[in-house]
Design an enzyme around this catalytic site. Structure first.
Site, PDB file in Angstrom:
ATOM      1  N   CYS A 116       0.800  -1.224   0.000  1.00 11.70           N
ATOM      2  CA  CYS A 116       0.000   0.000   0.000  1.00 11.70           C
ATOM      3  C   CYS A 116       0.832   1.273   0.000  1.00 11.70           C
ATOM      4  O   CYS A 116       0.310   2.353  -0.274  1.00 11.70           O
ATOM      5  CB  CYS A 116      -0.925   0.004   1.214  1.00 11.70           C
ATOM      6  SG  CYS A 116      -2.089  -1.381   1.231  1.00 11.70           S
TER       7      CYS A 116
ATOM      8  N   HIS B  28      12.540   1.427   5.264  1.00 13.87           N
ATOM      9  CA  HIS B  28      12.341  -0.007   4.989  1.00 13.87           C
ATOM     10  C   HIS B  28      12.815  -0.816   6.194  1.00 13.87           C
ATOM     11  O   HIS B  28      13.963  -0.727   6.603  1.00 13.87           O
ATOM     12  CB  HIS B  28      13.125  -0.411   3.751  1.00 13.87           C
ATOM     13  CG  HIS B  28      12.556  -1.601   3.026  1.00 13.87           C
ATOM     14  ND1 HIS B  28      12.294  -2.797   3.654  1.00 13.87           N
ATOM     15  CD2 HIS B  28      12.181  -1.778   1.728  1.00 13.87           C
ATOM     16  CE1 HIS B  28      11.788  -3.653   2.781  1.00 13.87           C
ATOM     17  NE2 HIS B  28      11.709  -3.054   1.609  1.00 13.87           N
TER      18      HIS B  28
ATOM     19  N   HIS C 199      -2.168  19.837   7.007  1.00 18.55           N
ATOM     20  CA  HIS C 199      -3.069  18.746   6.643  1.00 18.55           C
ATOM     21  C   HIS C 199      -2.325  17.415   6.682  1.00 18.55           C
ATOM     22  O   HIS C 199      -1.133  17.349   6.382  1.00 18.55           O
ATOM     23  CB  HIS C 199      -3.660  18.974   5.247  1.00 18.55           C
ATOM     24  CG  HIS C 199      -4.253  20.327   5.061  1.00 18.55           C
ATOM     25  ND1 HIS C 199      -5.461  20.696   5.608  1.00 18.55           N
ATOM     26  CD2 HIS C 199      -3.789  21.427   4.411  1.00 18.55           C
ATOM     27  CE1 HIS C 199      -5.716  21.958   5.297  1.00 18.55           C
ATOM     28  NE2 HIS C 199      -4.720  22.421   4.576  1.00 18.55           N
TER      29      HIS C 199
ATOM     30  N   HIS D 291      -2.646   6.880   5.174  1.00 19.73           N
ATOM     31  CA  HIS D 291      -3.219   5.762   4.421  1.00 19.73           C
ATOM     32  C   HIS D 291      -4.392   5.121   5.162  1.00 19.73           C
ATOM     33  O   HIS D 291      -4.267   4.705   6.314  1.00 19.73           O
ATOM     34  CB  HIS D 291      -2.140   4.715   4.143  1.00 19.73           C
ATOM     35  CG  HIS D 291      -2.674   3.408   3.656  1.00 19.73           C
ATOM     36  ND1 HIS D 291      -3.503   3.298   2.559  1.00 19.73           N
ATOM     37  CD2 HIS D 291      -2.508   2.148   4.119  1.00 19.73           C
ATOM     38  CE1 HIS D 291      -3.823   2.035   2.367  1.00 19.73           C
ATOM     39  NE2 HIS D 291      -3.228   1.316   3.307  1.00 19.73           N
TER      40      HIS D 291
ATOM     41  N   ASN E 157     -10.447   0.629   1.715  1.00 17.23           N
ATOM     42  CA  ASN E 157      -8.992   0.621   1.542  1.00 17.23           C
ATOM     43  C   ASN E 157      -8.697   0.386   0.065  1.00 17.23           C
ATOM     44  O   ASN E 157      -8.784  -0.737  -0.427  1.00 17.23           O
ATOM     45  CB  ASN E 157      -8.375  -0.481   2.403  1.00 17.23           C
ATOM     46  CG  ASN E 157      -6.855  -0.515   2.310  1.00 17.23           C
ATOM     47  OD1 ASN E 157      -6.260   0.095   1.437  1.00 17.23           O
ATOM     48  ND2 ASN E 157      -6.231  -1.249   3.217  1.00 17.23           N
TER      49      ASN E 157
END
Length: 524
Positions: A246, A325, A410, A414, A447
């Site tokens: 995602c 990562h 703002h 996700h 989603n």
């Protein structure tokens, strides 16, 4: 006002006064702390300016140049030019050289000209009742797992108007390659068509194409599908990112940015989507059934430019991209994992460690992002707390979480699920208003994987909240495990009446109330 209403109002008022008086010391203390911190922030942020005033006064008081008239001042200037003409020319030439060197060596500015989000038609809407009806008719799930999915739907934060591809709505379902291609074409071409119409950019002017879709990777690729459909030029730099989850949408933005900074005067088209036609789970492993309940149909197309002439018409300027990562850690690597269950049915398993892993990834990401965006006052508090904990070994001092509301106007987080949003709201100390775009996107569209950030930004625009100079933070999580951020600065105030995005015909209905998340036992 009726007597009953007045009595209720008075009772509520009395209750509030009683509560306020009971908590008055704590309330006064919290208000004091709030204003003390605010004063501290302004003091540190403006420290340089405050110090300049007495410094300038000191310098002026120490200068005693006897200039009796304007004529004397002019004569002094002429004398300086006469005797220092060579020096003036040398300094001017050096400044011009250094200025030219700076402007030629700095990275190219990347602009977001515009973006578009795909909105499926009414025939693809899926209510909870339709979802459960199709689930029951399939006859492959146990009664316990059907009840489990129903509970997940009720707690997920998804509303009654999300979308499924046609192949999963029809009975019997038809999750074949042809239907998956059909879904991809419908979403990608729909978003790109709208984007090209908005920007009036010709397909032949696009020099870079980056497409990301995690689970559907056909041959030829999705990027080749776009090149063929729009007859893009033969020397286009095209990339197709798969299996990156995602957060791949921001990876695509980062890749496009890197390419735009070395290839002059061109456009980059970024397409973010996910394909669920062939990725529906047809088994009874509960960790895999979660994705059936959360993921929905959607996609977005974004046009980036490095042309200085696009500054005026662009909406945003890309300020930062930060990629983190955590895949070196086994727990992070396996927390979102595509595999086969005990019956050899393929699905995507979501680990119970997902929230903890996401928290660690977020911490690593904001540790890098913080020094780039936070005011000095917040960085100083963070540093002093870190020294107290790590160097002085003062254990009772809690880790200081910087106030990112001082850096951003703002937040587009996700919309992976209600539990994730609740956790981030608490950890980043955000308000309901800041979380509204993410919660409403989850409610209205579900989603949609990597494209959810753009539905959230579209919501913020539709509400008329974007003003010139405002800073927006997009943050996404994905398998691997990754946490990626992008920071955008608004180049102009966005007028919602002139926008065409998936929210405009119904924005007056939002926000709606969405109950808080209540954890569900995976084994019950």
């Amino acid at each position: 006002m009726s007597n009953q209403t007045r009595q209720n109002t008075e009772a509520n008022g009395a209750s509030h006064e009683s509560s306020l008086s009971y908590n008055l010391p704590n309330y006064i203390q919290s208000v004091r702390l709030k204003y003390v911190k605010l004063g501290y922030h302004y003091l540190i942020s403006n420290f340089v300016y405050l110090m300049l005033v007495p410094l300038m006064l000191t310098i002026l008081s120490s200068i005693h140049i006897s200039v009796h008239s304007f004529h004397d001042l002019v004569q002094l200037s002429l004398d300086l030019v006469k005797y220092n003409l060579v020096t003036v020319f040398m300094c001017t030439g050096l400044l011009v050289f250094l200025g030219t060197l700076y402007f030629m060596s700095r990275p190219r500015t990347v602009y977001l000209v515009n973006f578009a989000c795909y909105k499926p038609d009414e025939a693809r809407k899926v209510t909870r009742e339709i979802f459960m009806d199709r689930t029951i008719k399939l006859g492959i799930f146990s009664q316990e797992n059907m009840d489990f999915q129903k509970k997940i739907l009720e707690r997920s934060g998804l509303g009654q108007e999300t979308y499924f591809p046609e192949a999963l709505i029809q009975m019997p379902p038809n999750p074949c390659m042809a239907e998956a291609r059909k879904e991809a074409e419908l979403v990608m071409f729909g978003a790109i068509d709208e984007l090209l119409a908005k920007t009036r950019v010709k397909a032949k002017d696009i020099g870079i194409l980056v497409v990301n879709c995690s689970l559907f990777n056909p041959t030829p690729s999705l990027s080749a599908m776009i090149v063929n459909h729009y007859k893009l030029r033969g020397n286009i730099l095209s990339y197709n990112l798969g299996g990156m989850g995602c957060s791949a949408g921001l990876i695509s933005i980062d890749l496009a940015k890197e390419l735009l900074q070395v290839h002059g005067n061109t456009y980059a088209l970024v397409v973010s989507t996910e394909n669920i036609t062939q990725n529906w789970y047809w088994g009874n492993d509960r960790s895999m059934l979660l994705s059936n309940c959360l993921f929905r149909m959607g996609g977005a197309a974004i046009l980036l430019s490095n042309k200085r002439s696009d500054h005026r018409r662009s909406k945003y300027q890309l300020v930062h991209t930060i990629r983190t990562h955590k895949g070196a850690e086994d727990k992070s690597y396996t927390c979102v994992y595509q595999k086969e269950d005990q019956n050899q049915t393929i699905g995507v398993s979501l680990s119970k460690d997902l929230m903890a892993v996401a928290g660690e990834a977020l911490k690593a990401n904001i540790t890098t992002l913080g020094p780039l965006v936070l005011p000095v006052s917040e960085q100083l508090l963070f540093f002093l707390t870190l020294v107290a904990r790590k160097v002085l070994k003062i254990k009772h001092i809690k880790p200081y979480i910087p106030d990112f509301k001082l850096a951003f106007d703002h937040f587009c987080i996700h919309a992976g699920g209600r539990a994730v949003l609740d956790e981030l709201e608490k950890n980043l100390d955000l308000t309901t208003w800041h979380m509204e775009p993410s919660r409403m996107t989850l409610y209205r569209f579900g989603n949609t994987s990597s494209s959810s950030l753009w539905y959230e930004l579209a919501y913020t625009e539709a509400k008329g909240r974007i003003k010139k100079g405002h800073m927006t933070w997009q943050i996404a999580f994905g398998s691997g495990f990754k946490c990626n951020s992008a920071v955008w600065q608004a180049l102009r105030t966005i007028n919602p009446s002139k926008e065409n995005n998936p929210w405009m015909d119904e924005i007056h209905k939002f926000p709606v109330h969405v109950p808080r998340f209540t954890p569900l036992n995976m084994s019950s």
